[in-house]
Design a protein around this motif. Structure first.
Motif, short mmCIF file in Angstrom:
data_model
loop_
_atom_site.label_atom_id
_atom_site.label_comp_id
_atom_site.label_asym_id
_atom_site.label_seq_id
_atom_site.Cartn_x
_atom_site.Cartn_y
_atom_site.Cartn_z
N GLU A 88 -14.41 4.96 -3.68
CA GLU A 88 -13.90 4.18 -4.79
C GLU A 88 -12.58 4.78 -5.24
O GLU A 88 -12.27 5.94 -4.92
CB GLU A 88 -14.89 4.19 -5.96
N ALA A 89 -11.81 4.00 -5.96
CA ALA A 89 -10.55 4.51 -6.49
C ALA A 89 -10.82 5.70 -7.41
O ALA A 89 -11.74 5.67 -8.21
CB ALA A 89 -9.81 3.41 -7.25
N TYR A 143 0.84 -1.18 0.00
CA TYR A 143 0.00 0.00 0.00
C TYR A 143 0.89 1.25 0.00
O TYR A 143 2.09 1.19 0.27
CB TYR A 143 -0.90 0.02 1.23
N LYS A 199 -6.72 5.16 -3.92
CA LYS A 199 -6.14 4.20 -4.84
C LYS A 199 -6.59 2.78 -4.47
O LYS A 199 -6.87 2.49 -3.31
CB LYS A 199 -4.61 4.28 -4.79
N GLU A 200 -6.61 1.91 -5.47
CA GLU A 200 -6.91 0.51 -5.24
C GLU A 200 -5.97 -0.03 -4.17
O GLU A 200 -4.76 0.15 -4.23
CB GLU A 200 -6.72 -0.27 -6.54
N GLY A 201 -6.55 -0.70 -3.17
CA GLY A 201 -5.74 -1.27 -2.11
C GLY A 201 -5.62 -0.40 -0.88
O GLY A 201 -5.10 -0.85 0.15
N ASP A 202 -6.08 0.84 -0.94
CA ASP A 202 -6.10 1.70 0.25
C ASP A 202 -7.13 1.18 1.24
O ASP A 202 -8.11 0.54 0.87
CB ASP A 202 -6.51 3.13 -0.11
N VAL A 209 -10.73 0.08 -0.33
CA VAL A 209 -10.88 0.64 -1.67
C VAL A 209 -10.50 -0.47 -2.66
O VAL A 209 -9.33 -0.76 -2.86
CB VAL A 209 -10.00 1.87 -1.89
N GLY A 210 -11.50 -1.12 -3.21
CA GLY A 210 -11.24 -2.21 -4.14
C GLY A 210 -10.65 -3.42 -3.43
O GLY A 210 -10.95 -3.70 -2.27
N ALA A 211 -9.78 -4.15 -4.16
CA ALA A 211 -9.18 -5.37 -3.62
C ALA A 211 -8.18 -5.02 -2.52
O ALA A 211 -7.48 -4.01 -2.59
CB ALA A 211 -8.48 -6.14 -4.73
N LEU A 212 -8.13 -5.87 -1.51
CA LEU A 212 -7.26 -5.63 -0.37
C LEU A 212 -6.49 -6.92 -0.06
O LEU A 212 -7.04 -8.02 -0.18
CB LEU A 212 -8.10 -5.21 0.84
N ASP A 213 -5.23 -6.77 0.32
CA ASP A 213 -4.42 -7.93 0.65
C ASP A 213 -4.93 -8.61 1.92
O ASP A 213 -5.67 -8.02 2.71
CB ASP A 213 -2.95 -7.52 0.82
#
Length: 319
Positions: free
Chosen positions: A100-101, A34, A154-157, A180-184
């Protein structure tokens, strides 16, 4: 725990960080999925129309709250508080729908400001001790009190949004962390742990229980998931005042103070995936983790009842 130790943990460090760009690889190498967030440009403060009823600090920024003892709410006060909490939750849910991103936190702040005005509510953070915005938005390594700015999500935030409103003379306060979107996987563990920490703290609430039971439950749940509680941020009594007694500590400590039916306060632990140390940036508000680890926060305003706690800021979307 000694009173001196407790006081030191509750005090926001005076140390400031003037630059987050300096390499700190030994501390940050574990957290690579991130962006480490650096505050950017903040737009001018938004205006609140004259017809909106405002708290005392709205014009001056000076807080005059001086409540010294815990307040037991009357039935009328509870009704008014329920209304303010309901609106705060509606605003938070609306903001969540727009995360959202590509959207900036400044845009989210403008949306929240507009939602508050539509409901004839004043956004409580605005000009509270000169805070310049209507909500707090804390992303990734920002632990708390992030100021909305022009950085785009951003995606992943992960972003914690803290919404408080002043309606009919009472404040309502709640917060939630959104992906925000996909997350680890580690990020999801952090977010879910923070959610469960709040639920664990609420679960021990009832008339006659110790206030310290809340912190005990939260720290135990955080440690089960290899996370830590950031000790600098506390829950608080709430009503016609934004912040007042009792102070709700989110980590293990000794206290004989007990909950009583009719008390209202927030529970709002900040949970870190890394270490629990923070520092406040030069803007005087933005608190960041020293090891650049991510944090997550969930918050509810609760009313103590004879046999538990009523969550005043529960979303109608929750089962």
């Amino acid at each position: 725990m000694s009173s001196a130790r407790l006081a030191s943990l509750l005090r926001i460090p005076q140390r400031t960080i003037t630059s987050l760009t300096k390499d700190n690889s030994k501390r940050s190498q574990r957290f690579l999925n991130y962006d480490v967030v650096i505050p950017t440009e903040v737009s001018p403060t938004l205006r609140v129309p004259d017809h909106i009823v405002k708290p005392d600090y709205a014009q001056s920024g000076i807080v005059l709250e001086s409540l010294e003892e815990v307040e037991i709410k009357t039935p009328d006060a509870i009704k008014r508080l329920r209304d303010s909490c309901r609106v705060a939750r509606e605003v938070l849910d609306k903001i969540g729908d727009n995360i959202e991103a590509g959207i900036s936190t400044d845009e989210l702040d403008k949306l929240a400001h507009s939602f508050c005005i539509e409901r004839n509510a004043y956004p409580s953070p605005l000009n509270y001790k000169w805070f310049p915005k209507s909500i707090c938005t804390s992303i990734n390594n920002v632990a708390c009190h992030g100021i909305p700015d022009d950085r785009k999500l951003k995606e992943g935030d992960i972003i914690s949004v803290d919404v408080s409103v002043f309606l009919n003379g009472y404040h309502g306060d709640c917060a939630e962390t959104f992906a925000v979107g996909a997350l680890d996987e580690k990020g999801w563990n952090l977010v879910e742990t923070a959610r469960y920490c709040l639920e664990s703290g609420i679960a021990v609430c009832r008339n006659g229980a110790k206030l310290s039971d809340i912190g005990d439950a939260i720290q135990h749940r955080a440690e089960e998931s290899n996370c830590s509680v950031v000790p600098n941020f506390c829950g608080h009594g709430i009503g016609t005042y934004f912040h007042g007694p009792p102070t709700i500590i989110h980590f293990e400590h000794d206290s004989d103070e007990v909950m009583k039916t009719g008390m209202t306060f927030t529970i709002e632990p900040v949970i870190s995936e890394g270490e629990d140390e923070i520092a406040v940036l030069e803007d005087g508000w933005t608190a960041v983790t020293l090891d650049k680890s991510r944090t997550a926060q969930f918050e509810h305003t609760v009313l103590i009842t004879d046999d538990g706690a009523e969550i005043l800021t529960r979303s109608p979307r929750e089962a």
